[in-house]
Write a protein that holds these residues in place. Structure first.
Motif, short mmCIF file in Angstrom:
data_model
loop_
_atom_site.label_atom_id
_atom_site.label_comp_id
_atom_site.label_asym_id
_atom_site.label_seq_id
_atom_site.Cartn_x
_atom_site.Cartn_y
_atom_site.Cartn_z
N ARG A 102 -42.68 -25.86 0.57
CA ARG A 102 -43.49 -24.85 1.24
C ARG A 102 -43.25 -24.91 2.75
O ARG A 102 -42.84 -25.94 3.29
N GLU A 103 -43.56 -23.81 3.41
CA GLU A 103 -43.47 -23.78 4.85
C GLU A 103 -44.28 -24.94 5.45
O GLU A 103 -45.42 -25.18 5.07
N GLY A 104 -43.67 -25.65 6.38
CA GLY A 104 -44.35 -26.77 7.03
C GLY A 104 -44.13 -28.12 6.39
O GLY A 104 -44.50 -29.15 6.97
N ASP A 105 -43.52 -28.15 5.19
CA ASP A 105 -43.16 -29.44 4.59
C ASP A 105 -42.09 -30.11 5.47
O ASP A 105 -41.24 -29.43 6.07
N PHE A 152 -38.39 -29.62 9.29
CA PHE A 152 -39.51 -28.88 8.72
C PHE A 152 -39.01 -27.60 8.05
O PHE A 152 -38.08 -26.96 8.53
N LYS A 209 -40.62 -20.70 7.63
CA LYS A 209 -41.35 -19.71 6.85
C LYS A 209 -40.46 -19.00 5.83
O LYS A 209 -40.87 -18.76 4.68
N ASP A 240 -40.02 -20.76 2.43
CA ASP A 240 -41.20 -21.10 1.62
C ASP A 240 -40.93 -20.69 0.17
O ASP A 240 -40.53 -19.55 -0.10
N ASN A 265 -45.84 -34.30 3.79
CA ASN A 265 -46.81 -33.60 4.64
C ASN A 265 -47.42 -34.62 5.60
O ASN A 265 -47.47 -35.82 5.30
N CYS A 266 -47.86 -34.14 6.75
CA CYS A 266 -48.49 -35.01 7.74
C CYS A 266 -49.92 -35.36 7.33
O CYS A 266 -50.63 -34.52 6.76
N PRO A 269 -47.88 -32.04 13.03
CA PRO A 269 -46.49 -31.70 12.70
C PRO A 269 -45.62 -31.55 13.94
O PRO A 269 -44.46 -31.99 13.96
N ASP A 317 -42.29 -33.61 14.77
CA ASP A 317 -41.05 -32.90 15.08
C ASP A 317 -40.37 -33.51 16.30
O ASP A 317 -39.15 -33.57 16.38
#
Length: 412
Positions: free
Chosen positions: A84-87, A102, A105, A108, A120-121, A127, A131
């Protein structure tokens, strides 16, 4: 970790040094890497006719990018997981080279195999701060020292070992400030890289139009220059090849005469030659290499065919070069002509495993040759573009060094 590879054999993407944690700053605390992240598993129920997007993590923290789209039946490894976005993804086999990042978008819902670690954080790290952390030498070193294998290209990431490494982090509020400041620098770097790419694209396009004569320059009084004439390259100067000193004679590499290989020439520029090796007169006498006079065009004719550079000084080259010293015309015009007609150089290259062309092949190459004054105008125009590209490149280098220095002070 690998212990049987000489340090000078590691590629630039690997940071193999011993990790050293910085003294604890006021308001910061020491935690384990495992406290910063949690593993995420979203198994995929693979369907034969469904199309899935597969991704890859680029080396040197180049980000997560699309690899290809495949139907489920065409994916060999059936054990896949949604991202997913942000993983935050880590390639277990390439993390020693900095393959992590990361998920953006647009990716995703893509999938990865269990060759990737999906994280995930936790609530103690942002995040944006992770990064930044991934860019530090310390982070790269602990990834290297958490990997095992007999070759740097076949190392396997030991996640449990990596989780035990310690890191210093500030409060969430300070993380926000740091991430915001360094994020602004990253945004500026992205803008500069884009500007550089646009200039390079413009240069390639305008060169094509100039050398196809779609664009013509005028004389100072506004009148047209004479028509261009066809010339064989052999009519415009002399050609010399190169050679490599015997590696068994280590003293050959002790001298004051520059010697370059194809890797010392940059793509898309006629001005960049890196000189890192020197030879002596004995090496020249005992090999096929020759002294190339100043104001020569260095043309890579084998490995890396088509790289071009103007040499301002006396030097020698490897056997991968066919070097041209013009006695007619503007040297910079001629160099830009070669750069614009790289495809023409590739077209005369022959061979199976290694393609190349000879000095004789090059001497027969036909070139459209304008009036000397028009050559000068063309060379000056294209040089001005190169100077703009170089200026942006220097801005990028300074900003990257500034960012690197800040990260170094923060974590070391």
């Amino acid at each position: 970790m690998v212990n049987n590879i000489a340090h000078n054999k590691y590629p630039a993407s690997v940071q193999h040094g011993k990790p050293r944690l910085s003294p604890l700053k006021e308001g910061w605390r020491t935690v384990k890497i495992g406290d910063l992240v949690t593993e995420i598993n979203r198994p995929v129920e693979m369907k034969d006719e469904e199309i899935y997007t597969l991704v890859t993590a680029k080396r040197s923290r180049g980000g997560i990018v699309k690899r290809e789209n495949l139907k489920g039946k065409d994916i060999a490894v059936k054990s896949q997981f949604y991202i997913r976005e942000g993983d935050f993804l880590i390639s277990k086999r390439q993390i020693v080279h900095g393959a992590c990042g990361f998920v953006p978008k647009e990716l995703d819902g893509a999938i990865v195999s269990n060759e990737y670690l999906v994280l995930n954080c936790t609530d103690i790290i942002l995040p944006g701060f992770l990064d930044l952390l991934k860019e530090t030498v310390y982070f790269q070193q602990i990834c290297f020292h958490s990997s095992i294998g007999v070759h740097v290209e076949k190392m396997l990431f030991k996640v449990a070992q990596w989780y035990r490494w310690k890191i210093n982090i500030p409060t969430i509020k300070e993380q926000e400030k740091i991430a915001s400041f360094l994020g602004a620098i990253a945004t500026r770097l992205t803008q500069l890289h884009r500007k550089q790419e646009l200039l390079q694209t413009y240069k390639r396009g305008v060169m094509q139009k100039i050398f196809s004569q779609e664009i013509r320059f005028k004389q100072d009084d506004g009148s047209d220059f004479p028509d261009w004439q066809k010339k064989k390259l052999g009519e415009l100067g002399s050609l010399l090849g190169g050679g490599t000193p015997r590696t068994s004679q280590s003293n050959h590499w002790i001298g004051n005469i520059p010697w370059i290989s194809s890797s010392d020439i940059e793509e898309d520029s006629i001005y960049k030659v890196s000189i890192t090796r020197f030879i002596n007169e004995a090496a020249i006498k005992e090999s096929a290499t020759k002294i190339i006079p100043p104001k020569s065009i260095l043309i890579v004719s084998r490995v890396g065919v088509g790289k071009i550079a103007v040499s301002e000084q006396e030097l020698c080259t490897s056997q991968d070069f066919s070097n041209f010293t013009p006695n007619k015309g503007n040297i910079y015009f001629l160099a830009y002509w070669f750069l614009a007609y790289k495809k023409k150089l590739l077209s005369i290259a022959q061979g199976t495993s290694i393609k190349g062309f000879t000095i004789y092949d090059l001497s027969l190459l036909k070139i459209d040759f304008p009036h000397l004054k028009e050559q000068e105008k063309i060379a000056n125009f294209l040089t001005a573009i190169d100077q703009k590209i170089e200026a942006v490149g220097q801005q990028i280098e300074r900003m990257e060094q500034f960012k690197k220095g800040l990260l170094q002070k923060m974590f070391v």
